[in-house]
Design a protein around this motif. Sequence first.
Motif, PDB file in Angstrom:
ATOM      1  N   PHE A 193      38.322  27.940  37.846  1.00 53.56           N
ATOM      2  CA  PHE A 193      37.585  27.951  38.134  1.00 53.56           C
ATOM      3  C   PHE A 193      36.650  28.364  39.502  1.00 53.56           C
ATOM      4  O   PHE A 193      37.249  29.570  39.900  1.00 53.56           O
ATOM      5  CB  PHE A 193      38.912  26.984  39.352  1.00 53.56           C
ATOM      6  N   ASP A 194      35.279  28.147  39.830  1.00 56.92           N
ATOM      7  CA  ASP A 194      34.262  28.932  40.096  1.00 56.92           C
ATOM      8  C   ASP A 194      33.803  28.677  41.779  1.00 56.92           C
ATOM      9  O   ASP A 194      33.353  27.509  41.998  1.00 56.92           O
ATOM     10  CB  ASP A 194      33.701  28.986  39.272  1.00 56.92           C
ATOM     11  N   THR A 195      34.660  29.165  43.157  1.00 61.14           N
ATOM     12  CA  THR A 195      34.780  28.615  44.213  1.00 61.14           C
ATOM     13  C   THR A 195      33.122  28.504  44.811  1.00 61.14           C
ATOM     14  O   THR A 195      32.818  26.861  44.987  1.00 61.14           O
ATOM     15  CB  THR A 195      34.671  29.413  45.469  1.00 61.14           C
ATOM     16  N   GLY A 196      32.057  29.208  44.015  1.00 60.82           N
ATOM     17  CA  GLY A 196      30.768  28.845  44.430  1.00 60.82           C
ATOM     18  C   GLY A 196      30.138  27.770  43.803  1.00 60.82           C
ATOM     19  O   GLY A 196      29.422  26.666  44.526  1.00 60.82           O
ATOM     20  N   PHE A 226      35.354  33.925  42.382  1.00 58.87           N
ATOM     21  CA  PHE A 226      35.151  33.845  43.878  1.00 58.87           C
ATOM     22  C   PHE A 226      33.919  34.236  44.020  1.00 58.87           C
ATOM     23  O   PHE A 226      33.864  34.891  43.401  1.00 58.87           O
ATOM     24  CB  PHE A 226      36.094  35.075  44.624  1.00 58.87           C
ATOM     25  N   LYS A 227      33.223  33.090  44.245  1.00 60.18           N
ATOM     26  CA  LYS A 227      31.385  33.138  44.927  1.00 60.18           C
ATOM     27  C   LYS A 227      31.761  32.183  46.495  1.00 60.18           C
ATOM     28  O   LYS A 227      31.868  31.192  46.268  1.00 60.18           O
ATOM     29  CB  LYS A 227      31.074  32.584  43.663  1.00 60.18           C
ATOM     30  N   ASP A 228      30.987  33.129  46.780  1.00 54.52           N
ATOM     31  CA  ASP A 228      30.859  32.305  48.232  1.00 54.52           C
ATOM     32  C   ASP A 228      29.177  31.370  48.502  1.00 54.52           C
ATOM     33  O   ASP A 228      28.306  32.047  48.100  1.00 54.52           O
ATOM     34  CB  ASP A 228      31.220  32.940  49.993  1.00 54.52           C
ATOM     35  N   CYS A 254      25.953  33.828  48.773  1.00 55.54           N
ATOM     36  CA  CYS A 254      26.598  35.055  49.853  1.00 55.54           C
ATOM     37  C   CYS A 254      27.264  36.006  50.047  1.00 55.54           C
ATOM     38  O   CYS A 254      28.010  35.935  48.735  1.00 55.54           O
ATOM     39  CB  CYS A 254      26.026  34.796  51.303  1.00 55.54           C
ATOM     40  N   GLU A 255      27.403  37.357  49.781  1.00 58.20           N
ATOM     41  CA  GLU A 255      28.626  37.757  50.213  1.00 58.20           C
ATOM     42  C   GLU A 255      29.442  37.098  51.059  1.00 58.20           C
ATOM     43  O   GLU A 255      29.401  36.387  51.539  1.00 58.20           O
ATOM     44  CB  GLU A 255      28.206  38.563  50.955  1.00 58.20           C
ATOM     45  N   LEU A 256      31.068  38.037  49.999  1.00 57.49           N
ATOM     46  CA  LEU A 256      31.546  36.767  50.033  1.00 57.49           C
ATOM     47  C   LEU A 256      32.534  36.995  51.922  1.00 57.49           C
ATOM     48  O   LEU A 256      32.415  37.783  52.875  1.00 57.49           O
ATOM     49  CB  LEU A 256      33.167  37.468  49.349  1.00 57.49           C
ATOM     50  N   TRP A 278      44.162  38.357  37.004  1.00 55.02           N
ATOM     51  CA  TRP A 278      42.753  38.949  37.607  1.00 55.02           C
ATOM     52  C   TRP A 278      41.892  37.490  38.773  1.00 55.02           C
ATOM     53  O   TRP A 278      42.162  35.739  37.950  1.00 55.02           O
ATOM     54  CB  TRP A 278      42.127  39.464  37.029  1.00 55.02           C
ATOM     55  N   ILE A 279      41.029  37.550  39.316  1.00 58.68           N
ATOM     56  CA  ILE A 279      40.318  36.769  39.680  1.00 58.68           C
ATOM     57  C   ILE A 279      39.184  38.001  39.952  1.00 58.68           C
ATOM     58  O   ILE A 279      39.401  38.794  40.506  1.00 58.68           O
ATOM     59  CB  ILE A 279      40.717  36.769  41.564  1.00 58.68           C
ATOM     60  N   THR A 280      37.991  37.274  39.324  1.00 55.17           N
ATOM     61  CA  THR A 280      36.539  37.789  39.637  1.00 55.17           C
ATOM     62  C   THR A 280      36.169  37.453  40.330  1.00 55.17           C
ATOM     63  O   THR A 280      34.915  36.432  40.665  1.00 55.17           O
ATOM     64  CB  THR A 280      35.932  37.742  38.062  1.00 55.17           C
ATOM     65  N   ALA A 281      35.336  38.167  41.844  1.00 60.76           N
ATOM     66  CA  ALA A 281      34.172  37.924  42.279  1.00 60.76           C
ATOM     67  C   ALA A 281      32.907  38.815  42.264  1.00 60.76           C
ATOM     68  O   ALA A 281      32.532  39.251  40.730  1.00 60.76           O
ATOM     69  CB  ALA A 281      34.574  39.065  43.422  1.00 60.76           C
ATOM     70  N   GLU A 282      32.096  36.985  42.230  1.00 61.77           N
ATOM     71  CA  GLU A 282      30.880  37.679  41.634  1.00 61.77           C
ATOM     72  C   GLU A 282      29.620  36.981  43.097  1.00 61.77           C
ATOM     73  O   GLU A 282      29.909  36.340  43.670  1.00 61.77           O
ATOM     74  CB  GLU A 282      30.154  36.364  40.787  1.00 61.77           C
TER      75      GLU A 282
END
Length: 316
Positions: A193-196, A226-228, A254-256, A278-282
Amino acid sequence: MSIQFGNAPCSWGTIEGFGEGVPADRMLDELVLAGYRGTELGDYGYLPTPVAGLRAALTRRGLTMLGAYEGVYLRDPAALADGQARVLRVARQLRAVADIGDPDWQPLVVLADEHSRDHARSQNAGRITPELALDEAGWRAFTAGAEQIARAVMAETGLRTVFHHHCGGYIETPDEIATFLTRTDPALIGLVFDTGHALYGGGDSQPSALLDSLRRFRERVWYVHFKDVSAPVATQARQMGLSYQQAVGAGVFCELGRGVVPFPAVLRELEDGGYHGWITAEQDVLPGMGEPLESARANRAYLDSLSPAGPAGGTR
């Protein structure tokens, strides 16, 4: 096992064959400096391909390999053999380093549609209408191909496969994600699940829509990105008819914490649903979009602010 945060080469500009050209050693060093202890593989060949070199790169930095993204043109059966070969190539690399780092995590093959290959889908990313969807023959080929690849990965490496819904590809909107999940075996393929991508691909920028999608698909979520999303950029991209890559270049991701993704609520939903791992920030960075290390640090600081316990051990 608590939730931990990793990052990925795409945050340093290595995104499917184009980007800043940041050397892999520097990227990994900066990822650690920014406070992360997990990474994805990135484009095949970016990190060392010899097993000994890849193992050394991870071991000396105390990094866990989280997964590897590979796009395959799943709607075309003629492209399946080549796509499967590429996926198995990265799966073997993941298998070779699966014992390094977090003993409770096995890296995941992140399978996606080869986005932006079809002009209409790429050009209308973020505003997909039903007439742009796959037809019945397309759905049959797409889902059969995804299952075939996931079975091959499991048979050869023992690793699991998650599917990445992605703007500019054929699985973008909430209804398309739902159809894909309905047509595939829940024991064989999970969802990253990619938030962005979920928010921008949903056609609006309302945080409630993202939470609705997460609740809708929660049972199949095996991994999270995690993507904003910048609402002003998303609105402008839709109004101007920007393609997917043009929207990325304009800074739609953009930045989280600077966009409209409700990360505290997302974390609560995940934790309440029993997600662990794990959650990967991108943050997709293209040439001229800023300094990757600064953004990675800012994203890490924001993630730490979500947890009363702070950054100790990189966990929440």
